[in-house]
Design an enzyme around this catalytic site. Structure first.
Site, PDB file in Angstrom:
ATOM      1  N   THR A  23      34.221 -15.016 -21.640  1.00 54.00           N
ATOM      2  CA  THR A  23      34.472 -16.184 -20.792  1.00 54.00           C
ATOM      3  C   THR A  23      34.530 -17.458 -21.609  1.00 54.00           C
ATOM      4  OG1 THR A  23      33.370 -15.139 -18.919  1.00 54.00           O
ATOM      5  CG2 THR A  23      33.566 -17.540 -18.866  1.00 54.00           C
ATOM      6  N   ASP A  36      22.914  -9.694 -21.976  1.00 52.97           N
ATOM      7  CA  ASP A  36      22.830  -9.182 -23.348  1.00 52.97           C
ATOM      8  C   ASP A  36      22.221 -10.189 -24.321  1.00 52.97           C
ATOM      9  OD1 ASP A  36      23.965  -6.741 -22.670  1.00 52.97           O
ATOM     10  OD2 ASP A  36      26.005  -7.452 -23.026  1.00 52.97           O
ATOM     11  N   GLU A  44      23.172   1.059 -24.893  1.00 51.03           N
ATOM     12  CA  GLU A  44      24.432   1.766 -24.695  1.00 51.03           C
ATOM     13  C   GLU A  44      25.347   1.701 -25.920  1.00 51.03           C
ATOM     14  OE1 GLU A  44      26.653   0.023 -21.483  1.00 51.03           O
ATOM     15  OE2 GLU A  44      26.229  -2.020 -22.159  1.00 51.03           O
TER      16      GLU A  44
END
Length: 357
Positions: A115, A137, A232
């Site tokens: 963004t 994050d 992840e």
């Protein structure tokens, strides 16, 4: 002088977005008499002119509300731009046209790395832009913290706490997969706070044998269960040497997420049985914590002040407890990774936590 500004939220949702929207709009209206225009669904709304005026009544109840009343999307108008089949305009041309159509004097963009990188590009083409750092994050450079992060840490830590009891009851290895594709801040914070025995993050390539050694040592010590927290984006040594594109393709080819792969690797190499819990979108949803409500409010009120004094092309950031203005061009395309010599990592190692290296 800013009389009317647009406001949008882009990328993944995060706790605190509505609190920030509330703070920006209320401060801008009360202190400076500005009007706020809601840009719907991120940059998609800016490209397609999906906007409407916001009223102060729209701000009621937003402080504690999760998600974003503006909607969001992951549209990137500068990536592979294609002319609109009806107007023939490129996305950036459509953005400029809608900016002028709605008589906007400035644009406030709330989001993460993608963004704010797009916001930087809009500033380069002449739009008055202010960015806010939102992401669970915590990986935006030049700000100590992003809103949404601490709520996600709370949620992930609570989940790890609960998984402890199941692991202990059944005498099993419990693998908890948390978000953090490029940076391991969430895994590190929640892993330490939740009493994990192993923490795997993208910054430290893991070796299955190292994990197995740690888990076997715990078993020999009479500890019948272990907790493994896996971000992840955790990588093995081979993956750590891949290019960004190669790694993306390798992950796309995986049939299951990384938590399940680690579980299978432990089973195949050393015969250790484990169970996997993927926390997923639970970490991004729900009401923001008091910390994130305060942080988002600080960022939001500061953004209104930035608009009032014409401090454009800047990110509202937090450095050493103080609000500062950081040029958007200085953060565009960058990721704040966990330093491998971080004091938190050293503290974790002191406790005997294994990072798979």
């Amino acid at each position: 002088m800013v009389k009317r500004f647009g406001i949008l939220t882009s990328g993944g949702d995060a706790p605190g977005l509505n609190a920030a929207i509330r703070a920006i709009c209320m401060t801008a209206k009360r202190n400076y008499g500005m009007e706020a225009v809601a840009v719907k669904n991120g940059y998609h709304g800016l490209v397609h002119g999906d906007m409407e005026l916001l009223d102060m009544d729209d701000m009621q109840g937003l402080l504690t509300q999760g998600g974003t009343i503006l909607g969001t999307s992951r549209e990137k108008p500068f990536k592979n731009p294609v002319p609109d089949p009806e107007t023939g305009m490129l996305p950036v041309e459509a953005i400029r046209a809608n900016y002028e159509k709605w008589n906007l004097d400035a644009l406030v963009c709330l989001g993460g790395n993608g963004t704010n990188t797009t916001a930087s590009k809009l500033a380069e083409v002449g739009l008055n832009v202010v960015g806010l750092p939102k992401t669970i994050d915590n990986d935006i450079v030049k700000t100590d913290v992003t809103f949404g992060f601490h709520t996600a840490v709370d949620v992930a830590t609570d989940a790890i706490d609960r998984i402890h009891t199941t692991g202990k009851s059944h005498g099993r290895i419990m693998i908890v997969e948390v978000m953090g594709h490029k940076a391991g801040w969430l895994g590190l914070y929640s892993g330490i706070s939740g009493g994990a025995d192993v923490i795997l993050i993208p910054e430290i390539p893991y070796n299955v044998d190292s994990i197995a050694k740690k888990l076997s040592e715990r078993e020999k010590e009479g500890k019948n269960y272990s907790i493994v927290v896996v971000a992840e984006g955790a990588k093995n040594p081979e993956e750590s040497r891949m290019s960004k594109k190669e790694f993306k393709n390798a992950r796309a080819a995986m049939q299951q997420s990384i938590g399940y792969r680690v579980s299978q690797e432990l089973s195949a190499t050393v015969g250790l049985e484990s169970r996997v819990s993927v926390l997923g979108y639970l970490q991004r949803g729900g009401s923001p914590s008091p910390y994130d409500r305060l942080l988002a409010t600080q960022f939001g009120t500061a953004a209104a002040d930035f608009l009032a004094r014409g401090d454009f092309g800047k990110l509202v950031a937090m450095r050493n407890g103080e609000i500062v203005a950081v040029p958007l061009k200085d953060i565009a395309g960058l990721v704040k990774n966990v330093p491998t010599d971080s004091p938190l990592i050293e503290s974790a190692r002191g406790l005997g936590i294994c990072f798979g290296d």
